[in-house]
Each structure stands twice: as C-alpha cells, then as structure tokens.
Design a protein around this motif. Structure first.
Motif, PDB file in Angstrom:
ATOM      1  N   ARG A 237       0.823  -1.210   0.000  1.00  0.00           N
ATOM      2  CA  ARG A 237       0.000   0.000   0.000  1.00  0.00           C
ATOM      3  C   ARG A 237       0.853   1.254   0.000  1.00  0.00           C
ATOM      4  O   ARG A 237       0.542   2.236  -0.668  1.00  0.00           O
ATOM      5  CB  ARG A 237      -0.895   0.001   1.235  1.00  0.00           C
TER       6      ARG A 237
ATOM      7  N   ASP B 266     -10.094  -9.158  -4.564  1.00  0.00           N
ATOM      8  CA  ASP B 266     -11.367  -8.419  -4.453  1.00  0.00           C
ATOM      9  C   ASP B 266     -11.044  -6.963  -4.451  1.00  0.00           C
ATOM     10  O   ASP B 266      -9.918  -6.595  -4.266  1.00  0.00           O
ATOM     11  CB  ASP B 266     -12.081  -8.692  -3.122  1.00  0.00           C
ATOM     12  N   GLY B 267     -12.072  -6.178  -4.539  1.00  0.00           N
ATOM     13  CA  GLY B 267     -11.933  -4.718  -4.506  1.00  0.00           C
ATOM     14  C   GLY B 267     -10.650  -4.176  -3.939  1.00  0.00           C
ATOM     15  O   GLY B 267      -9.753  -3.857  -4.661  1.00  0.00           O
ATOM     16  N   GLY B 268     -10.553  -4.092  -2.597  1.00  0.00           N
ATOM     17  CA  GLY B 268      -9.466  -3.286  -2.067  1.00  0.00           C
ATOM     18  C   GLY B 268      -8.189  -4.018  -1.728  1.00  0.00           C
ATOM     19  O   GLY B 268      -7.267  -3.431  -1.183  1.00  0.00           O
ATOM     20  N   ARG B 269      -8.099  -5.302  -2.011  1.00  0.00           N
ATOM     21  CA  ARG B 269      -6.869  -6.002  -1.650  1.00  0.00           C
ATOM     22  C   ARG B 269      -5.803  -5.730  -2.700  1.00  0.00           C
ATOM     23  O   ARG B 269      -6.069  -5.772  -3.886  1.00  0.00           O
ATOM     24  CB  ARG B 269      -7.123  -7.505  -1.587  1.00  0.00           C
ATOM     25  N   VAL B 270      -4.582  -5.468  -2.231  1.00  0.00           N
ATOM     26  CA  VAL B 270      -3.504  -5.169  -3.175  1.00  0.00           C
ATOM     27  C   VAL B 270      -2.641  -6.397  -3.344  1.00  0.00           C
ATOM     28  O   VAL B 270      -1.946  -6.812  -2.428  1.00  0.00           O
ATOM     29  CB  VAL B 270      -2.643  -4.008  -2.644  1.00  0.00           C
TER      30      VAL B 270
ATOM     31  N   ALA C 260      -3.939  -0.363  -8.350  1.00  0.00           N
ATOM     32  CA  ALA C 260      -3.491  -1.658  -7.867  1.00  0.00           C
ATOM     33  C   ALA C 260      -4.408  -2.747  -8.380  1.00  0.00           C
ATOM     34  O   ALA C 260      -5.554  -2.503  -8.739  1.00  0.00           O
ATOM     35  CB  ALA C 260      -3.469  -1.664  -6.342  1.00  0.00           C
TER      36      ALA C 260
END
Lengths: 529, 308, 441
Positions: free
Chosen positions: C256, C270-274, C266
C-alpha cells in the motif's frame, strides 16, 4: 401500557451492574455509586396499518405541495431516490419501510402510466450496495422489475457525465447533484429518519451530491461549529445543507419528500434484554444474557461478526409524512424528539459509553478503529441538545475491542488513512490541509468506489472530522478493552478495565468525578440543561 | 502391441494429402430421435417419469391439477399447448397428464437449444421424448416429422410461444401447433401453468421450491376454412382465459371472456417496469402472502390496456 | 594462533543445516563445521603480502548463510577448504608500506593479489569484484579473504593480505567506524551502479545493516525522489528514518505504501486487496534476498523498472512471469570496485570511507564478542533485528589495545564490563603473539 419515557438513573448500592456494549459482545460493569445512567424511552407503538398510512400521506401532503397522484402523468420523467444501507441500524426485518413506500409510489405511477422511472440509491460517497442488500431494502417485486432493465442505479459521484452543477449559494458553496435527479420532472425522495440528523434538505443536498459539494460542509470548521449535528438549529452542517436545499428548490427542481420515523424497537426477541433496564430483566432475559455472553466469548471474531450482522431489527414505522421538504421535516423531527428525548440536568465530568458492533458505515463489515472513534466521539457524543453531556475538558470513556482490522473491500482508503495519515498526526486541521486532497482524488480509490463496494477515498477523513467537536471539547479519550496499538494510533489512551480507565481519568478530572453512562442503543437524545 | 502402436488407443492421425471422410454428425433438426420411441426405451422413460421425476416434482412444486375431466372423452392423439415460463414446464406438464397421453407423447423442443450437442440431444430424447423443432425459421422437416408422428398416434406437447417468457408475461402464440392440428385433424388442448416461473425462472440457476397449478381447458378443433394464424390466436385466447381463471375464479373469468375483457396474455403495452409491476404473481411469496389483500385492493390495471 | 576454522565436512554441514532449520538461523553453529582451533598462521605468498592482526571483524549475512548451510553450491568452485571466515576486517599491519598502521581490508582476491599479469579486463578497469581469475594464480581458489585456505580470515588472530587490498584508516576513525567500511562499500556499489535517475521513486526492502547502509548510500550519492524503507523492527525503523528514508513502514504495509509512493492503481483479488501494483516504483533494492522479498519486489516495481539484489540470496523459487511481462531488470550487486561519479571514477572504498564518516555509520556496530564466544555471537547476529541490533563483530584486540568509545563487549555471565585501556595513538606490537607463531620467510 403506554411506553415509558426515558430517564436518568442515579446508581446506588441496590443498582445491579450496568450493561455495556463491547463490539460483538457485552460486558457488565459496576458503576460507582452516584453515577448516572441515561436510559432511552421505550419504543412507541407502531402504526397498525403502515400501508394505509403511506397511501394517506401521499394523498394528503404537508406544506406547499399537491398530492402525488396529481403530480404524475404519462410521458414524464420520474426519479425515486432512497436512503442507502446506512439506515436503519441494525437493518430492518422485511418488508423494509422503503419497500412499502416505494411500492405505494410505483402503484400510483403505474396507474398514471409513467413509463420513464429510475430508482437511485442516494448514497453520496458511501459504498455501493450488493444485489442482496438492495433486494433486502427494496423487496423482490421492485428489484426484479427494475434491476434487470438497468433502471436501478446507485449514485456515482465520480462520473462527471452523471453530475450537473446547479450553482453556488450565497456563501459560495457549490451545489453539484446527480444529473438524472436534476433533469427529472419529479424527484421523489424516500427517507428513513432514525436520528435527528437525517432528512430535510440534507437528503438531496448530501445524498445525491458530489465531493465538490460535500466538502463545503464536510470539513473541520463546519463540524466544530455543529453543536450538535443532531440539533438542526445549532448545527452548521444543517445550516449549510439548508442553504443548498433552498438553492435546489429555487433552481426549479421539483422534490416530493417522503419521510418516515421508526420506533426504537431495536432488538429481536433473543436479544430483548438489550432493550430492557437491568433491574427489570426477567429470568429469561438473564438466561439469554448468560448464554449469549458465554457463547460469544468462545466464538471467533469473524463468526461473531457474522452472527451479529445477520440480526434484523423489529423496527416499525411510527409516522409517515410527505410533501414539501421543510414542512415534512418539521413534523418528522417532532416525532423523533417525542420518541427519543430524555431530559438531563447538568453536565458530567466523565461520560462513558459502550459501543456496539455496528455503525452506519460498517453494515455487513468490520468496525475498524476509525469507525470506533466516529461512532463514539461522533454519533454518540453528539446525541444531545443544548449542551454536551460531558463538560468541557472532561473525559470520555469508550468500551470497544477496537481491533486493528479493516475490511479491504469496503474500506480500502481507511487502511491507508490509518497506516499513513494517523501515523503522522492526529491533528484535524493538519490532516485536512495536508492529505485530504490526495485521498479524494486518488485514481485507485475512485476506481474502487465506482466499480467495487468501497467507500470513497475521502470518507475516512469525514469520519475523523465527525469527531471534531468532541476532540475540541473533551480533555481526554480513553478506550477500555481495546487493542493498545490501535488505540494509541488514534491518539487515545488504552485501559484494560473500567476501573483502570477511571484511574487514568483522575489525572484530568480528579479522584471523585461525576460519571454518566449513556445506555445506547436504543437511541436517545439528551436534552441537557 | 497397443503400447507400441499408439493409434490403437487414441484416434489415428490422418496423413497429409488424404481426403477426410465427410463429417457425419447429425445434430439440431437433423437429429434422429426414432430410437427413443422404441418400446424398451419408452418403458424406461415411463419408469423414470413415474417413479423418479414425479416424486421430486411433487415435493418441489406441489402441483394442483384442474380440468383433467376435459381429457377423458378424447380418444386418439392430442396436441397439448401451454404457456412457457420455465424449464420446469415440460416435466410438470407431462407428469400431470393422464397416463394414456403421458406414455405416448413426444415433446417439441427447440432444436438449437436442446439438440446442439450429442449428449444433450440423447438426454432429452430419452427422458422427455423430445423431438427437435425449428423455432427460428419454418422447417418442413420438423413439421413433417411431427405430422407423421401424430398420424401414428403420438400426442404432441408443444409450447407455441417458442421459448420461455423473458418477463413473466406471455408471448405471441406461433402457428405451428395450429397448423399441425389442422393438418392431422386432432384437437388442441390448451393448458395454463402457474407458479413455474417462481420455482425456476429464466436467466437464473437458482431453484426454489414453490406451488404450481395446472389448468386444463376445453379442447379446441380447427373450424372449417380457418387458417392457422386465426386458430393460433384462438388457442392463445383460450390460454389467456385459463390464466384469468387462475388469478380470480372460473365464473368471473368467463364473464370477462364474454365481454372480451380478459386481461391480455401478453401483458400491457408499457415500459418494462410497468409490465413487471402489473404481473399477477410476485417473486417473493412471503411478502405476497402478507400484503396480497391490500395490494390487490389498491392496484388497478393500467386503464388504456383494458379494451372498451 | 587461535582462529575459527570452517572445515569441509559434509556430515557436519548437513547437521548445521538441519539445526538451523529446526532451532532457527544461527543455531547451526554448535553442530556445524565451524570450530575454534589452534592453527599455524598462514604463510606470506610473496613479498607484496603483509601480516595483519585483526582488531575487529564483522559477521556478515553471507557468513550466516554459510554457517546455516544455506549458501548456494555455486560457491564451491571459488572457495577453498579449510578457511577462516571473516571479510570485514580492521587490523594492525606488520611489514610493507603499511607497517604499524591500522588498515581496512578490501577482501576481493583479484588478479593483482593472485599475481596474475596481465590482469583480466575487470581488474584492469578497477572492477575487482568481477575478476575472472578467482580460482587461479598463486592462491588457492577463493573469491575473497575469508573464503580462501591460503590467506586466513578475520575471525582469527592473524591473516595475510596483499598490499593492494589494504586501505589506511584515517585519523579520527574509531575501530567501529573502520569495520563498517566494507559493508558500506557493498551498499555504495549497489546504490551507484543502479541506473537511478534523479527524482526516481525508490524502495529499500530490508533494514538490516546492509539495508541501512544502502539507504545512507542512496541519500549521499544519488538523488532519489522519494525513498521508502521497509523495516521489520522498531529500532531498524528509527535508524532508517535517521539515515535518510522519507517514509518507513512495516513489511505488511509495503504494497500500500508503495502504491501511494508511485501514485498508481493496484490489482487484487477483491476490490481493495492489493496483490500487485498496476504501475510501480522505479527501483527496488532487495536487501533481504528471500523468495518472499523478491516476490514483493516484483509486485511493486514498475514496468521497465529495476530490482537490485544487494544481499546474498540463497536458492529461491520464483515466478518469473512478472519479470517477463513487465520487462523488469533484475540485477545483482556484489562487492565493489570503481564507481563512475560525476567528477570522474572513484574507488568504492574511498566513497565508503567518506560515507561512514559523514553518516556516522560506526554506530551500527551493536555488540562485540571474543572469538571464544562465537556461538553466542553468531546467534546474536542471526537474530540482530529482533534483538534491536545491527552489526555484530568479533573483538580480537588485547585489553591493552582497546580504545575508548568503542563497542561494549557483550557482557558475559559475570556481567561486568571490561576496563578500557588507556587511549593512545598507536599500540606497540612487534612480531609477538603465541609461541607457535611463525615468522614469515
């Protein structure tokens, strides 16, 4: 038996332990003798025939407005906007109030032959909702009639083609709203008023707005001048929204506002003890409490979360009014106050509160430390009229596990805010000036907000600003039972037990402070004199 | 030896420059279903339908059947036509017909959907007695096959809409069934199926148990000189009458039919949401149960659709 | 003389590997091939060679890998057994030009040290680290002093070195400063040889001694835009910030933080996982050298960017698809030689001396042990980060020769610290030592 009003209990030696919410669980704490505990009024009786009440409201609008039926004609463009999943808390049992209201509206629209209808979730910069969540709010009948045809939208505040700039208020505040809503012949807004903050001009001016609009009142200065933001007449947040609302009305937008109030019947049968006063717990209640507590102690946090988030509240509608925004909202507020107001004499040195597992921004999700702060120092702290419950320079004690855990799908920008911004500073103005812009315009957050189920990049900032009034007013914030590193990162003091917390508080308020415990939920508004 | 000569175990490779044998695959309309009508296969199919499929259908769809008496006096083959909303329809219909028809029937199934792969074609031919019918273009072959079978004594189950309803309302009845009835001189039995869409809707793989009703109507014969299209419209009206009956009752349905005010089979001419809104049965049975009365009182048919 | 000797003994080598796997890094020493022995001091191979008596000798990550049985079999051809380990050496010289002075050893055994004339192209150009003749010439195979049977090494009472390997310690340098020169030189070489353009975004993964020196080198000799350091332990994070990192984060926050640094999007499940960055940072310095750290590098470097492998890696299993698809350059940075600076070519060691002085890198020496307590020393070095330490050294000075202000000897069971001898400019020592010390011919 009519519902009893709320009241202030003075703790004496005969008082049993007090229930404190503690995230996904509860604790019993023995408050010192002489402490006060604020209990909410009992829930009002619900309307016997909510559908009939809705139909009646649509036919007999308040204020300068015609009945809805006469506003509908074939060939017109109708948009129905509704409050998103942050209300009510916990989510209601089926059928949701919005489902009832929108079905009634659509029945009229079908009868009038209106073909061009779009439903928009007015979520401002909140996250999009999943199909299941929308289906729960709207019911299958509405969902299956609109979603497959692409007529069920979720407001996208980051799509310039879907926004239109209406103008600026006298104070230079931009009003930029959802294009479809503005360009419709009629906008019907379906609102749920759980707390006095919601509704009125705020529904459209915030719910369907963009960042450009929102930053004029979602900022540190405004939140510091909102004392409290539950009290519309002393809230800069509302003054600003009202200015915007009047500009919207003058711009020619036709809004038919439908507001509903709910009673505070917050917990289903198995958790009924949460609704009742401790000394009135029956055998069954005590057994439920014991069973629930011991079961929860042994449950891994993920599972406990899932159990709690599956709880559906038995809220029922207590009033529905429709028509012109301001007239409707005045009546709504009087109903909310009637249900929730509790008179309190004088302020206190120490304010304690147990925080539950849910706040408006973590439905079906994890309550991360930033949301813990927002719920405690934002929402609960501001549940007052007149003066804050705690005196200036006093201490607020929160009880919550405050896990250093984030849901990466719903709250990606929160993770970065916690790891990067709060690690540097917790000072509100510095955060606002140094970091807000970067987060608000970051393309990845924008991408996730628009395509995934993520809160907008700037949202964690708003959560922090929500605490602005409290952080300015209060001398110290202590968190009982929280993750030490997370609590320190927030700039608060960690304590293991309530007794330790009071010990830490004695540095600020002395050895013998007055203590008040806010026994919420169910919700109340403290009218402090 | 097989180990050393690979081609004995797998398909042999063809040398370059040699003409391949012509592809023999016969799928779609050309698929030959005669094998499925031989006695042993029919017997197996009957056992499957009666002993395996029917209990499952009864459990998951709880069907109630009305109007069986209309079939009793009929002798010889019939053409059964029904509205089509779900993949459940064929099975439900077959199970609810009397054994005389059930065990001696073929089902007209879309050639492009059910007969596009060999295994699928075999599966439907066996389990339902399906025959491929061309639904996009008029095809002599399938029409001739169907007529030949009817003349041999096979009853035909067919969905004149041509496919499942996309939105819950009916679609225009095509002329195929009417044409065959005329050509072979057999009656058309109109049937209305209610509740199948809630169990297995089009476009969703979820199957939810529910309740269904099967209404069998009065058989229709083509009148002298009536062309297929007119006859098809008459069949459609008959099914619409049964649909009205399902929603209200036999008498008021008849009264409305007499005054030509039966609710239209194809739904109101309005935008998609209003069509969905006017659907008689909601997809959410629990909500429906609690609000049915109030909703019915409040709702009215869109005025311009009710013909004067 | 006493020295720690690394024998070729397969059974003990295997045992050390198992012990290290089971009990943790650094714990294989007790059962491994390393032993404290009385040996004859090494012979002087030629006139140009000089005897050295080490004062401080560092323990390096490559030494730890060897002792854990983790080092690659690649080195077998350029190492000769038995050898005395230790290549980070500050010592007193006897004989030759440097007679009586304190010197730092540049351990690479190139053509000149091996008596090979004409030298190979690398040595001729001053890039001794790339010498082709590491296994040839007058000496037994050995890439550096500390891996060669003929030279001895730092972890013993005496060794020999070629004149060309020696650098005089400047005035004002403590022994601790001097022993840091060699590791600093590795870092300087890594920093200078990376194709770092001015204003580039840089990430340094790993903040052990090498990582910290790399950060200091980048600050001193290049012009990075923003420098992000990833450090596991709080002490390391503090030092990383002091030595010039703009941003210091924990390992789990790396992706992050790199995303924000590089202002990019990124990709993730899923959505917010980098999982990895869509763009990335320009240069990543991997000062850890494990499969995980390399995977991390590949997930944050930009297409067309560069990964510099600074520390010695072992055998790792790595998915090279990102390397190929994003056209990433993966470069090793080994040892030192000559760096091309704006003001002309400079020897890496020269720059290292400057950096040690300007950044005060001597403070990275956290503890010193006598040779006898080598097991503790190695265990401490292996767990340095966790124990709040950076560089661990062997202290071979006799009590009279200790200078004030040096590293404290790690307290023994007795607990008392040893006295410091009187400070003096130079300590006298003649050709003395243990009775079996041999004179050079």
């Amino acid at each position: 038996m009519s519902p009893r009003p709320g009241f202030v209990l003075e703790v004496d030696r005969s008082t049993p332990s007090t229930l404190f919410w503690h995230g996904e669980g509860f604790r019993l704490e023995k408050l010192p003798v002489g402490s006060r505990v604020l209990y909410a009024p009992e829930p009002f009786a619900a309307l016997k025939d909510p559908d009939a009440a809705i139909r009646h409201a649509l036919e007999h609008p308040l204020g300068d407005s015609q009945p809805l039926r006469s506003l509908l004609r074939p060939g017109m463009r109708l948009t129905i906007a509704f409050d998103d999943i942050s209300l009510p808390l916990p989510p209601m049992r089926s059928p949701d109030v919005r489902q009832r209201v929108i079905e009634a509206v659509l029945d009229l629209a079908a009868a009038a032959g209106v073909d061009d209808v779009v439903l928009i979730a007015a979520l401002a910069l909140h996250r999009r909702m999943t199909d299941d969540e929308l289906r729960h709010i709207l019911g299958s009948r509405i969902f299956d009639a609109f979603a497959p045809h692409g007529l069920l939208w979720q407001h996208d505040a980051e799509d310039p083609s879907q926004l239109v700039h209406l103008g600026r208020t006298d104070e230079g505040e931009d009003v930029e709203l959802n294009r479809r809503a503005v360009e419709s012949d009629l906008l019907v807004y379906v609102n749920i008023n759980l707390v006095a903050m919601d509704g009125g001009h705020k529904s459209v001016a915030t719910g369907l707005a963009s960042y450009k609009s929102l930053r004029h009142h979602h900022n540190v200065r405004t939140m510091r001048a909102s004392k409290s933001f539950m009290d519309r007449h002393r809230s800069q947040l509302h003054t600003s929204n009202w200015r915007m609302g009047r500009l919207i009305a003058e711009s020619g937008m036709r809004i038919f506002q439908i507001e509903t109030t709910l009673n505070t019947d917050t917990f289903p049968a198995e958790f009924r003890f949460l609704q009742r006063r401790e000394w009135e717990w029956s055998v069954r209640d005590r057994a439920s409490f014991l069973a629930a507590s011991s079961a929860l102690d042994r449950t891994p946090p993920e599972l406990a979360r899932r159990i709690f988030h599956a709880v559906k509240a038995p809220h029922e509608m207590t009033s529905v009014q429709a028509g012109e925004v301001e007239a409707v909202h005045d009546r709504t507020l009087s109903m909310v106050h009637a249900q929730q107001l509790v008179h309190v004499d004088g302020q206190t040195d120490v304010l304690t509160m147990g925080l539950p597992y849910i706040c408006p921004y973590n439905v079906n999700s994890i309550m991360n430390p930033i949301l813990v702060a927002c719920l405690g120092l934002g929402y609960f702290f501001n549940l007052y009229q007149g003066k804050p419950l705690v005196r200036e320079g006093g201490v607020v004690i929160l009880s919550h596990p405050t896990p250093w855990a984030f849901n990466p799908v719903h709250h990606p920008s929160y993770i970065d805010f916690f790891e990067q911004v709060l690690a540097e500073t917790t000072d509100l103005l510095e955060i606002e000036s140094k970091y807000e812009e970067a987060f608000a315009t970051d393309p990845w957050y924008r991408h996730l907000y628009r395509t995934s189920y993520a809160y907008h990049g700037v949202h964690p900032f708003y959560m922090w600003y929500w605490c602005a009034h409290a952080l300015e007013h209060v001398g110290r914030v202590i968190v009982v039972g929280g993750d030490r590193a997370a609590v320190r990162r927030l700039g608060f003091s960690p304590a293991s037990t309530l007794a330790d917390a009071l010990e830490i508080a004695s540095d600020v308020v002395g050895r013998d402070p007055t203590i008040t415990h806010l026994h919420v939920p169910p919700l109340l508004i403290a009218d402090v004199s | 030896m097989a180990a050393r000569h690979r081609f004995l175990l797998t398909k042999p490779t063809r040398p370059v420059g040699v003409e391949p044998l012509p592809l023999e695959r016969r799928l779609g309309v050309d698929y030959d279903t005669a094998w499925a009508r031989r006695y042993p296969v029919r017997l197996a199919r009957a056992m499957l339908l009666d002993d395996v499929t029917w209990p499952i259908v009864r459990l998951g769809a709880s069907p109630r059947v009305f109007g069986r008496e209309h079939l009793e006096p009929l002798e010889g083959p019939v053409i059964v036509t029904a509205n089509h909303a779900s993949h459940l329809d064929t099975t439900l219909l077959l199970c609810c017909l009397p054994p005389r028809i059930r065990h001696h029937a073929v089902v007209g199934a879309a050639a492009d959907y059910f007969f596009d792969r060999r295994w699928k074609a075999a599966l439907w031919a066996f389990s339902l007695g399906a025959i491929p019918m061309e639904r996009v273009r008029v095809n002599r072959r399938s029409a001739d096959l169907a007529a030949a079978l009817i003349e041999e004594g096979w009853s035909l189950v067919i969905f004149p809409e041509g496919g499942r309803s996309p939105d819950g309302w009916g679609q225009e009845f095509k002329g195929g069934a009417a044409y065959l009835a005329k050509r072979c001189g057999v009656p058309v039995v109109p049937v209305h199926l209610r509740g199948t869409r809630a169990i297995a809707p089009k476009g969703s793989s979820q199957v939810r148990p529910g309740e269904t009703e099967v209404r069998i109507g009065t058989p229709l014969w083509a009148t002298e000189g009536e062309d297929a299209r007119r006859f098809a419209a008459r069949i459609e009206a008959a099914v619409a009458l049964l649909a009205d009956e399902a929603e209200t009752d036999w008498w008021s349905a008849r009264v409305r039919a007499a005054s030509a005010s039966t609710p239209p089979f194809r739904g109101p001419a309005a935008s998609p949401w209003r069509r969905a809104w006017a659907l008689p049965s909601s997809a959410d049975p629990s909500a429906r149960r609690s609000e049915q009365r109030a909703v019915r009182e409040a709702r009215s048919w869109p005025p311009e659709v009710v013909p004067k | 003389m006493r020295a720690l000797v690394f024998e070729r003994n397969l059974a003990r080598f295997a045992a050390s590997k198992v012990a290290a796997a089971v009990a943790g890094s650094g714990h294989g020493v007790g059962v491994g091939p390393l032993e404290l022995l009385e040996i004859d001091p090494p012979d002087l191979p030629s006139q140009r060679w000089v005897r050295l008596a080490p004062r401080l000798s560092g323990i390096c990550g490559s030494d730890l890998a060897t002792l854990d049985g983790r080092s690659s079999r690649y080195f077998e051809r350029i190492v000769s057994f038995p050898f005395v380990p230790g290549h980070e050496i500050v010592a007193d010289a006897t004989g030759g030009v440097f007679d009586g002075a304190r010197v730092v050893v540049e351990p690479v055994l190139g053509c000149e040290a091996r008596g090979i004339d004409p030298p190979c192209q690398a040595c001729a150009g001053g890039h001794r680290g790339a010498c082709e003749h590491l296994a040839f010439g007058d000496l037994a195979p050995g890439l550096q002093t500390g891996f060669c049977a003929d030279t001895g090494g730092g972890w013993g009472a005496g060794l020999v070195a070629h004149e060309s390997q020696l650098w005089a310690v400047p005035e004002g340098f403590t022994d601790e400063d001097a022993v840091m020169v060699e590791p600093t030189a590795c870092a300087v070489h890594a920093a200078c040889s990376a194709g770092l353009e001015s204003g580039a975004s840089v990430v340094v993964l790993g903040a052990g001694t090498l990582g910290l020196c790399t950060i200091a080198s980048l600050r001193a000799f290049t012009l990075p835009g923003r420098l992000l350091a990833v450090a596991k332990h709080p002490e390391q994070r503090r030092l990383a910030a002091e030595l010039g990192a703009d941003l210091v984060v924990k390992p789990e926050e790396t992706r992050r933080a790199a995303r924000r640094l590089a202002s990019t999007l990124a990709l993730g499940p899923d959505g917010g996982r980098v999982e990895r960055l869509a763009g990335g940072v320009d240069v990543v310095f991997d000062c850890v050298g494990s499969a995980d750290s390399l995977e991390e590098c590949l997930s944050i470097v930009r297409p067309g960017g560069e990964i510099v492998l600074v520390g010695m890696p072992g055998v790792v299993r790595l998915d090279l698809a990102p390397l190929w698809q994003r056209e990433v350059r993966l470069r090793g940075a080994y040892a030192y030689g000559t760096e091309l600076r704006p003001d002309g070519p400079r020897r890496t060691f020269e720059l290292a001396f400057e950096l040690v002085a300007s950044a005060g890198l001597g403070r990275l020496v956290s503890a010193a042990y006598p040779l006898e307590r080598y097991e503790e020393a190695v265990a401490h070095a292996a767990a340095a980060g966790r124990r709040g330490a950076e560089k661990i050294v062997f202290d071979l000075r006799r009590p009279a020769r200790r200078r004030p202000g040096g590293a404290q000897e790690a307290p023994g069971p007795g607990g008392a610290k040893d006295e410091h001898g009187p400070g003096g400019a130079k300590d006298e020592h003649g050709p003395t030592g243990a009775p079996d010390h041999k004179e050079s011919p």
